[in-house]
Design a protein around this motif. Structure first.
Motif: not given
Length: 146
Positions: A74-81
């Motif tokens: 399981k991975e959590y990801w976020r994208y700054s743009g």
């Protein structure tokens, strides 16, 4: 005899405090129970377009578990743009750094993605350890197995 449906209004909902101990609990099962209470679906006066839910306090978030090999994958990801702005962290890394956010993420994902869902999410309080500052509200401890 009038048999109209009663819709709960904003001011007439009585809010209780519920305590959930996450020690040894499965993340998804804990999240579904907490989301149901936050939305008020466990009450007879549940109204879909009104916040009829209770406050939920989750303790021992650092002891929550996943089944199978999900803890490894399981991975959590976020994208700054921005270019190269994709940040990823595994479940294990996230649990070491901030276990409260892992539980919050799971519960908020089960709430509606609307302004009502955001309002319901404000009633969620998650703590990594067994201590919480809401003893004055006398939260009622509930059993997840029930």
């Amino acid at each position: 005899m009038n048999k109209s449906t009663h819709y709960a209004k904003k001011g007439e909902v009585q809010r209780n405090w519920v305590l959930i101990d996450a020690d040894g609990a499965t993340l998804g099962r804990l999240a579904t129970k907490a989301a149901m209470i936050l939305r008020g679906k466990n009450k007879p006066q549940y109204t879909p377009n009104t916040d009829t839910g209770d406050f939920v306090v989750v303790i021992n978030a650092d002891k929550v578990q996943l089944t199978g090999v999900k803890a490894d994958h399981k991975e959590y990801w976020r994208y700054s743009g921005w270019l190269g702005g994709l940040k990823k962290e595994s479940f294990k890394e996230a649990m070491e750094k901030h276990p409260e956010r892992v539980v919050e993420h799971a519960i908020k994902g089960m709430l509606p993605h609307t302004s009502l869902g955001r309002q319901q999410a404000t009633k969620l309080k998650v703590y990594a350890g067994p201590e919480h500052p809401h003893a004055a509200q006398n939260p009622v401890k509930i059993d997840l197995e029930a």
